[in-house]
Design a protein around this motif. Structure first.
Motif, mmCIF file in Angstrom:
data_model
loop_
_atom_site.group_PDB
_atom_site.id
_atom_site.type_symbol
_atom_site.label_atom_id
_atom_site.label_comp_id
_atom_site.label_asym_id
_atom_site.label_seq_id
_atom_site.Cartn_x
_atom_site.Cartn_y
_atom_site.Cartn_z
ATOM 1 N N ALA A 3 20.864 -31.300 -66.523
ATOM 2 C CA ALA A 3 20.178 -31.523 -65.252
ATOM 3 C C ALA A 3 18.771 -32.046 -65.518
ATOM 4 C CB ALA A 3 20.105 -30.237 -64.442
ATOM 5 N N PRO A 4 18.265 -32.920 -64.646
ATOM 6 C CA PRO A 4 16.893 -33.407 -64.819
ATOM 7 C C PRO A 4 15.890 -32.292 -64.584
ATOM 8 C CG PRO A 4 17.777 -34.147 -62.727
ATOM 9 C CD PRO A 4 18.916 -33.511 -63.469
ATOM 10 N N ILE A 5 14.691 -32.474 -65.085
ATOM 11 C CA ILE A 5 13.655 -31.458 -64.970
ATOM 12 C C ILE A 5 13.333 -31.162 -63.508
ATOM 13 C CG2 ILE A 5 11.598 -32.934 -64.975
ATOM 14 C CD1 ILE A 5 12.166 -29.865 -67.242
ATOM 15 N N THR A 6 13.605 -32.112 -62.623
ATOM 16 C CA THR A 6 13.345 -31.912 -61.203
ATOM 17 C C THR A 6 14.265 -30.868 -60.583
ATOM 18 O OG1 THR A 6 14.781 -33.811 -60.742
ATOM 19 C CG2 THR A 6 12.410 -34.222 -60.839
ATOM 20 N N THR A 7 15.325 -30.475 -61.288
ATOM 21 C CA THR A 7 16.245 -29.457 -60.787
ATOM 22 C C THR A 7 15.744 -28.047 -61.088
ATOM 23 O OG1 THR A 7 18.066 -31.021 -61.118
ATOM 24 C CG2 THR A 7 18.684 -28.740 -60.828
ATOM 25 N N VAL A 8 14.763 -27.931 -61.962
ATOM 26 C CA VAL A 8 14.198 -26.625 -62.297
ATOM 27 C C VAL A 8 13.214 -26.207 -61.200
ATOM 28 C CG1 VAL A 8 12.853 -25.314 -63.974
ATOM 29 C CG2 VAL A 8 14.462 -27.070 -64.760
ATOM 30 N N ASP A 9 13.398 -25.004 -60.699
ATOM 31 C CA ASP A 9 12.532 -24.464 -59.647
ATOM 32 C C ASP A 9 11.830 -23.220 -60.189
ATOM 33 O OD1 ASP A 9 11.273 -23.555 -57.397
ATOM 34 O OD2 ASP A 9 13.051 -23.545 -56.120
ATOM 35 N N MET A 10 10.631 -23.398 -60.714
ATOM 36 C CA MET A 10 9.903 -22.285 -61.318
ATOM 37 C C MET A 10 9.368 -21.308 -60.279
ATOM 38 S SD MET A 10 10.249 -22.688 -64.556
ATOM 39 C CE MET A 10 8.994 -21.665 -65.353
ATOM 40 N N SER A 11 9.462 -21.650 -59.004
ATOM 41 C CA SER A 11 9.023 -20.722 -57.969
ATOM 42 C C SER A 11 10.051 -19.632 -57.704
ATOM 43 C CB SER A 11 8.734 -21.475 -56.660
ATOM 44 O OG SER A 11 9.941 -21.912 -56.055
ATOM 45 N N ILE A 12 11.242 -19.778 -58.259
ATOM 46 C CA ILE A 12 12.314 -18.791 -58.075
ATOM 47 C C ILE A 12 12.533 -18.069 -59.401
ATOM 48 C CG2 ILE A 12 14.791 -18.539 -57.701
ATOM 49 C CD1 ILE A 12 14.628 -20.510 -55.502
ATOM 50 N N ALA A 13 12.328 -16.761 -59.399
ATOM 51 C CA ALA A 13 12.345 -15.997 -60.643
ATOM 52 C C ALA A 13 13.728 -15.949 -61.283
ATOM 53 C CB ALA A 13 11.833 -14.580 -60.388
ATOM 54 N N SER A 14 14.763 -15.780 -60.467
ATOM 55 C CA SER A 14 16.115 -15.662 -61.008
ATOM 56 C C SER A 14 17.119 -16.224 -60.021
ATOM 57 C CB SER A 14 16.448 -14.197 -61.296
ATOM 58 O OG SER A 14 16.690 -13.498 -60.092
ATOM 59 N N GLY A 15 18.349 -16.310 -60.475
ATOM 60 C CA GLY A 15 19.395 -16.846 -59.619
ATOM 61 C C GLY A 15 19.644 -16.026 -58.379
ATOM 62 N N ALA A 16 19.266 -14.747 -58.404
ATOM 63 C CA ALA A 16 19.466 -13.892 -57.238
ATOM 64 C C ALA A 16 18.664 -14.371 -56.034
ATOM 65 C CB ALA A 16 19.077 -12.452 -57.578
ATOM 66 N N ASP A 17 17.627 -15.149 -56.277
ATOM 67 C CA ASP A 17 16.755 -15.627 -55.201
ATOM 68 C C ASP A 17 17.105 -17.035 -54.718
ATOM 69 O OD1 ASP A 17 15.209 -13.274 -55.383
ATOM 70 O OD2 ASP A 17 14.131 -14.116 -57.101
ATOM 71 N N ILE A 18 18.109 -17.663 -55.320
ATOM 72 C CA ILE A 18 18.484 -19.022 -54.928
ATOM 73 C C ILE A 18 19.315 -18.977 -53.644
ATOM 74 C CG2 ILE A 18 19.786 -21.089 -55.580
ATOM 75 C CD1 ILE A 18 19.155 -20.475 -58.489
ATOM 76 N N PRO A 19 18.923 -19.717 -52.607
ATOM 77 C CA PRO A 19 19.734 -19.732 -51.379
ATOM 78 C C PRO A 19 21.065 -20.438 -51.625
ATOM 79 C CG PRO A 19 17.971 -21.362 -51.255
ATOM 80 C CD PRO A 19 17.717 -20.569 -52.504
ATOM 81 N N ILE A 20 22.136 -19.800 -51.212
ATOM 82 C CA ILE A 20 23.478 -20.346 -51.429
ATOM 83 C C ILE A 20 24.051 -20.805 -50.100
ATOM 84 C CG2 ILE A 20 25.826 -19.866 -52.215
ATOM 85 C CD1 ILE A 20 23.736 -19.965 -54.452
ATOM 86 N N GLU A 21 24.373 -22.067 -50.020
ATOM 87 C CA GLU A 21 24.906 -22.659 -48.791
ATOM 88 C C GLU A 21 26.316 -22.146 -48.508
ATOM 89 O OE1 GLU A 21 26.181 -27.147 -47.200
ATOM 90 O OE2 GLU A 21 25.250 -26.870 -49.169
ATOM 91 N N GLN A 22 26.542 -21.725 -47.288
ATOM 92 C CA GLN A 22 27.872 -21.331 -46.829
ATOM 93 C C GLN A 22 28.466 -22.484 -46.015
ATOM 94 O OE1 GLN A 22 29.651 -18.476 -47.441
ATOM 95 N NE2 GLN A 22 28.036 -17.688 -48.783
#
Length: 349
Positions: free
Chosen positions: A270-289
């Protein structure tokens, strides 16, 4: 990079309009939609005419160009204020792909700078984002292929090729580079329910480029790994958290678990633009339903028991502990964690 294995382009700016290859109609029909408004672009993103995090970002950038042209014609003195609603509309099209928000922030900086011909300046920026994405993919292809120490077959999930990016692809870019270098002999592609991106898109792309591809049901991946047919599983990402957790197309997590059990290495590209350092872990990533109909029907025809309830997340999260290599255009991180991710973002890998 062998241009013979890079023939597909899904995003085209042509005569003051954006043309998108309608991926919902592949492989049956090769149809481009011509979009002339930001609202049409947002609708196309939401309806998955275009999909894949980098491609969504590029498409949104061109959507801003269309918005600026309309807003400037509507009210030149107030176009910057008016366009804010268009940016918000584009941002709401899909919530998980961080490249969407990155591209919109980049376009917003151009808007804030102001100029007498905003559509022209914004078009130059959108084209730059597009060109930079292709270059980044080619760089990742080279870096990822360097990890392939022996010739063999690889397994991939969803679609990470030219259809999901500006061109060449992320994980499929590694596959293209590796195949051209003689390091990959065959690609196994999960069908990727419920949208069948692997069956409809990845297999189609690889056939177009003359790369041997074998399609399998998602549930068959572990059995294939057990037979020793696969050296690497290669996937893309829609968002990567600060600790290296990866949000990607639903099914990636169970693929990662199966890969670890069978000694198959997992590469995330993945490109560096896919990294979101504002989110500490995957538990905080919004998942689209997504809509229940995607599981209850196929091609408009019902395939499930009437009255059944549906859980249909579009993405899942793979813990960083299951990732053997994260390949970005900035460099490679082996066994990513929070410390290594911080070094990557600081350019000290």
């Amino acid at each position: 990079m062998n241009p013979a294995h890079d023939q597909v382009r899904a995003i085209v700016w042509c005569e003051d309009a954006l043309e998108l290859l309608d991926q919902r109609q592949l492989p049956g029909a090769l149809v481009y939609q011509r979009l002339t408004t930001a609202a049409e672009v947002a609708q196309a993103i939401g309806d998955m005419v275009v999909r894949g995090a980098p491609a969504i970002g590029i498409t949104a950038a061109y959507g801003v160009v269309l918005a600026a042209r309309a807003r400037y014609a509507e009210s030149a003195p107030n176009w910057q204020a008016l366009i804010a609603t268009d940016l918000a509309m584009l941002a709401a099209a899909r919530p998980t792909a961080v490249n969407l928000f990155w591209a919109l922030r980049r376009m917003a900086r151009v808007i804030a700078a102001g100029c007498s011909h905003p559509a022209q300046r914004l078009l130059a920026e959108a084209r730059a984002i597009h060109v930079e994405d292709i270059a980044a993919n080619q760089r990742m292809g080279e870096l990822g292929a360097a990890l392939l120490t022996e010739r063999g077959s690889v397994l991939t999930h969803c679609n990470t090729g030219s259809l999901a990016t500006g061109g060449y692809g992320t994980a499929l870019g590694v596959i293209r580079y590796g195949y051209a270098a003689g390091l990959i002999e065959r690609v196994y592609a999960d069908e990727t329910r419920p949208w069948l991106q692997g069956a409809r898109l990845t297999a189609w792309e690889l056939v177009q480029d003359g790369i041997p591809v074998t399609l399998l049901a998602d549930a068959a991946a572990a059995a294939l790994m057990r037979q020793g047919e696969v050296r690497w599983a290669m996937v893309g990402a829609d968002r990567i958290a600060a600790n290296g957790d990866v949000a990607n197309k639903i099914g990636t997590y169970h693929l990662a678990v199966a890969a670890r059990y069978h000694g198959v290495r997992l590469m995330v590209v993945a490109p560096i633009t896919t990294v979101d350092m504002s989110i500490a872990s995957g538990a905080d990533i919004p998942i689209e339903q997504r809509a229940a109909e995607e599981l209850l029907t196929l091609g408009g025809q019902p395939i499930a028991a009437a009255g059944a309830q549906v859980w249909n997340p579009s993405f899942d999260v793979t813990p960083a502990a299951l990732v053997d290599a994260l390949v970005t255009d900035r460099g490679v991180v082996l066994a990513p964690d929070a410390v290594k991710m911080a070094r990557l973002m600081a350019g000290t890998t």
